[in-house]
Design an enzyme around this catalytic site. Structure first.
Site, mmCIF file in Angstrom:
data_model
loop_
_atom_site.group_PDB
_atom_site.id
_atom_site.type_symbol
_atom_site.label_atom_id
_atom_site.label_comp_id
_atom_site.label_asym_id
_atom_site.label_seq_id
_atom_site.Cartn_x
_atom_site.Cartn_y
_atom_site.Cartn_z
ATOM 1 N N HIS A 181 -2.592 -18.740 24.039
ATOM 2 C CA HIS A 181 -2.164 -18.022 22.840
ATOM 3 C C HIS A 181 -1.570 -18.975 21.804
ATOM 4 O O HIS A 181 -0.717 -18.585 21.025
ATOM 5 C CB HIS A 181 -1.107 -16.965 23.196
ATOM 6 N N GLU B 33 -14.680 -8.643 22.114
ATOM 7 C CA GLU B 33 -14.820 -9.500 20.934
ATOM 8 C C GLU B 33 -16.281 -9.733 20.554
ATOM 9 O O GLU B 33 -16.637 -9.722 19.384
ATOM 10 C CB GLU B 33 -14.132 -10.846 21.172
#
Lengths: 339, 322
Positions: B126, B57
Site C-alpha cells: 500500500h 480491477e
C-alpha cells in the site's frame, strides 16, 4: 427459423469469411509451416520461433501471425446477424471472422493484413487488431481474455445513455480460463448489462487441448454461478446459433441482462497459419464432415447458392484489387501518435 | 482567494466536470458514501454516474476502456496504486494502445485516478510509487499533482484529454491546504511550474517530494538559493522549463519517492543531458532505496528521501569542485 432470404444472408457472410481466409494464401507464406511438418515437436517449435515466416519479404505481402477462423464461421455469423451497426463486438486472436460478420469491409481487412494505408486500421493494427468504429468493431485482441471486459464498456455506455445497444465478446475455450471472464460475468450480471459472452469452444487453446485445460467438457454451466443463463449450441449449425443468439440479443435489448453461449465448434486449421497442428488428425477429419457452410448449403437451392458464391467472389476480387493498390503508410506518419 | 485541501480540490474538479459533461462518470472500488472521492457525488449521482464496483480491477478497468472507446469519459478510481498490477492489461495493453492500433479510429478518453506513495506506514502493498511503469508505456500520460491548485487544474485537463491519463495523488497531500481562486481553472498537461525561484541549484520534485523539496529549499535559504521546479506531468514532460532552469543555476537535482533505478529522475536527467546543458556538478537523482517498502517507521523513513537527505544532496552539489 430464418426465412429463405435471411438464410442466404447468413450464407453470404460465411462465404465472405471463408473466401477471405482462403485468399490470404495468395499473399501469406503458409508453406513455411508446411515445411515444418514431420519434424520432432521440439525442432518444430524452435523452427517456428526462429522462422523468417514473420517477414513480409519471405511471406509475400502479409507478414506476422495469422490465426484462421475456417470451420468456425457459423458462430460469428449466427450471432452478428442480430446486431446493428451501433452494437459492439470485441473479438479474439481469430478476429477476421468476427470483423467480417459484424459488417467490416473485406477491402479494409485485406488491406490491413497487407499493412496498407487503406486498411481498416490504416496499417497500424494487423491481423489481430482490425478496428471499425462505424461498424461497432472494437478490435480483435492479441491478449487472450482481454477483450471480454472491454465488451462490457459499450454495453455500459448504451445503458448509460438509455439506448438499447448490445455488446458481444467472442472468446475461445482458452479465454474462458482467464480470470477476466469471471470478473466480467460478475459485473455484467450484477448490473444487468446488455452483453453476450460467446465462447467458441474449438477444443484448443493454441495447441493445448481443452480436455487437459478444463475439468469438465462443458463451459456454459459456469454461467449458473452468476445467475446468468448459459446455453450450449452446435457451433457448426448456423441456424442453431442464430436461434440461440437471437433470444440472447432480445433478452439483452429488453434490459434482462447478459447471456453466456457456448458454441461447440472446431478450427479446421492450426492455431497460427494454415497448416494443421492438431495432435489428432482423425478428429479433424471427423469435424470437417460437419463443415458449417456445406450444412447450410444443403438447405438451399443450388442456383441461389451459385449466385451468392459468384457475388462473394466478385467482392473478394474487388477487395484484392483495392488492397494491393493501396499505398503503404509513410514511416514518419507514426509520429502523430507520439507525445 | 480561499483555502481548500488537496482532497477537496480533487473533489471539486470531479464535481465540476461531471456537471459540465454528461459523459463523465466515476467507477471504482470503495467509492460509495463512506469514501466518496468527490464529497456528495455518490449522493447526487449514484445508480447512474457513480459506480461502486466489486473488487475486480481488471473487469472494471476493461469496462471503462470499452466505455471510453464507445464515447463516454470514465474516471476510474483504483483504491491504491499498488493494485494496478491487477489491471495492467487493460491499462497498458488495451487503453494505451487502442488509438494507435486502430490507426486513430478509436480514442480512449479515460482517467485512471489513484492514490500512491509511501510514508504512511502501510507496508509493501500500500505504499508504492509506480509512475515509472506508466511513463515507460507509450500511449499513457502521467499527471502527479503536488498542490491543491494543480490537483484541481490537472484533473480537469486529464478528464478533457482524448487519451488515457494516469492521475496519481499522494495520500499525504490529501489534508494539505492551500489558497486557491474561486471558480474554474485548468492546468495543461505538459507544463512545468517553477514553485520557488533560485539561482544556485535546480531542484526538480513532484507529488509529496515537492513538499519536502520546498521545505529543504526554505531551510537552506540562508546559505544557498534553490530553485524548485515541479514538472506536474511526467508525460508529457516539460523539458524546456527544466532545462532552462538548470542552464540558469548550473546544477540539477531530481528528487522523488519512487526507487531511483529506471525512474522518472533518470529520464529527466537524460532529457536535460541531451540538451547539453552545461552543469557545474553532476546531475543527480535522489529517490527511494532499491527495496520494497518496509513497515516500521525507522525503516520506511530510511528508505524514502527525507528533507535532511535533500538538504545534504543540495549542499554536496553546491560545494562540488571539478
Amino acid at each position: 427459423m430464418p426465412d429463405q432470404s435471411e438464410m442466404l444472408r447468413l450464407l453470404t457472410t460465411m462465404l465472405r469469411i471463408r473466401g477471405f481466409e482462403h485468399r490470404l494464401g495468395k499473399y501469406y507464406n503458409y508453406s513455411a509451416y508446411a515445411n515444418l511438418g514431420g519434424r520432432r515437436e521440439s525442432d518444430r517449435t524452435a523452427a517456428l520461433l526462429t522462422s523468417t515466416l514473420y517477414d513480409f519479404a519471405s511471406s509475400g505481402m502479409i507478414g506476422g501471425a495469422v490465426h484462421l477462423y475456417v470451420g468456425q464461421e457459423a458462430v460469428a455469423t449466427g450471432v452478428c446477424a442480430h446486431l446493428r451497426d451501433d452494437d459492439y463486438v470485441t473479438g479474439s486472436h481469430r478476429g477476421h471472422g468476427h470483423f467480417i460478420a459484424k459488417g467490416g469491409s473485406l477491402r479494409g481487412a485485406l488491406a490491413e493484413l497487407m499493412g496498407r494505408s487503406g486498411g481498416c486500421s490504416h496499417g497500424y493494427g494487423g491481423s489481430m487488431h482490425l478496428f471499425d468504429p462505424a461498424k461497432g468493431f472494437l478490435g480483435g485482441n492479441g491478449i487472450i481474455g482481454a477483450q471480454i471486459p472491454l465488451a462490457l464498456g459499450p454495453a455500459f455506455a448504451a445503458k448509460y445513455r438509455g439506448e438499447d445497444g448490445v455488446s458481444v465478446a467472442f472468446f475461445g475455450d482458452g479465454g474462458a480460463n482467464q480470470g477476466t471472464l469471471y470478473e466480467a460475468m460478475n459485473i455484467a450480471a450484477l448490473w444487468k448489462l446488455p452483453v453476450l459472452f460467446v465462447c467458441e469452444n474449438n477444443l484448443y487453446a493454441a495447441t493445448t487441448p481443452q480436455r487437459i485445460s478444463s475439468p469438465l467438457p462443458d463451459l456454459a454451466p459456469r454461467a449458473e454461478g452468476f445467475g446468468m443463463p448459459g446455453a450450449i449450441v452446435d457451433g457448426q449449425d448456423v441456424l442453431a446459433v442464430y436461434e440461440v443468439a437471437g433470444e440472447a440479443v432480445r433478452r439483452a435489448r429488453s434490459g434482462d441482462g447478459p447471456t453466456f453461449i457456448e458454441a461447440k465448434t472446431y478450427r479446421f486449421h492450426g492455431h497460427c497459419g494454415a497448416e494443421s497442428d492438431h495432435a489428432f488428425p482423425d478428429e479433424c477429419a471427423e469435424w470437417r464432415q460437419r463443415d458449417p457452410i456445406e450444412l447450410l448449403k444443403a438447405k438451399l437451392e443450388p442456383a441461389d447458392v451459385a449466385r451468392v458464391e459468384a457475388q462473394v467472389g466478385e467482392e473478394l476480387d474487388e477487395a484484392e484489387a483495392f488492397a494491393v493498390s493501396s499505398p503503404l503508410p509513410e514511416a514518419n506518419e507514426v509520429e502523430r501518435f507520439a507525445f | 482567494m480561499r483555502e481548500i485541501t488537496y482532497a477537496a480540490a480533487v473533489g471539486e474538479a470531479l464535481r465540476e466536470e461531471m456537471a459540465r459533461d454528461e459523459r463523465v462518470f466515476l467507477i471504482g472500488e470503495d467509492i460509495g458514501p463512506v469514501r466518496d472521492p468527490g464529497e456528495d457525488l455518490w449522493a447526487q449521482y449514484r445508480e447512474r454516474r457513480v459506480w461502486q464496483t466489486p473488487i475486480s480491477e481488471s473487469g472494471f478497468t476493461g469496462l471503462a476502456t470499452g466505455a471510453a472507446a464507445a464515447g463516454l469519459r470514465p474516471v476510474v478510481e483504483i483504491m491504491y496504486c499498488d493494485f494496478v498490477t491487477c489491471c495492467m492489461d487493460p491499462i497498458c495493453n488495451q487503453a494505451a494502445k487502442i488509438t494507435l492500433m486502430s490507426g486513430g479510429e478509436f480514442h480512449v478518453p479515460m482517467v485512471i485516478k489513484t492514490p500512491a506513495g509511501g510514508g504512511t506506514r502501510e507496508g509493501g502493498h500500500h505504499s508504492q510509487s509506480l509512475e515509472a511503469w506508466f511513463m515507460h508505456t507509450p500511449g499513457l500520460k502521467v499527471a502527479m499533482p503536488g498542490t491543491a491548485y494543480d490537483a484541481k487544474g490537472l484533473l480537469k485537463a486529464a478528464i478533457r484529454d482524448d487519451g488515457p491519463v494516469i492521475y496519481i495523488q499522494h495520500r499525504l497531500l490529501h489534508p494539505q491546504s492551500q489558497q486557491v481562486p474561486e471558480g474554474e481553472w485548468i492546468v495543461p498537461l505538459g507544463q512545468a511550474d517553477v514553485k520557488r525561484e533560485g539561482t544556485d541549484l535546480t531542484l526538480v520534485a513532484y507529488s509529496w517530494a515537492l513538499t519536502k523539496a520546498l521545505q529543504a529549499a526554505e531551510a537552506l535559504a540562508d546559505e544557498t538559493s534553490v530553485e524548485v521546479v515541479d514538472p506536474r506531468t511526467l508525460v508529457p514532460l516539460d523539458v524546456d522549463t527544466i532545462a532552462a532552469s538548470a542552464a540558469k543555476t548550473g546544477r540539477l537535482l531530481v528528487v522523488h519517492e519512487a526507487p531511483e533505478r529506471g525512474g522518472a529522475g533518470a529520464e529527466i536527467v537524460r532529457r536535460v543531458a541531451e540538451r547539453f546543458v552545461p552543469l557545474q556538478a553532476p546531475a543527480t537523482v535522489l529517490g527511494a532505496k532499491p527495496v520494497a517498502m518496509p513497515y516500521s517507521p525507522p525503516l520506511e523513513d530510511h528508505v524514502l528521501p527525507q528533507v535532511e537527505d535533500i538538504m545534504a544532496a543540495v549542499r554536496r552539489l553546491v560545494a562540488w569542485k571539478q
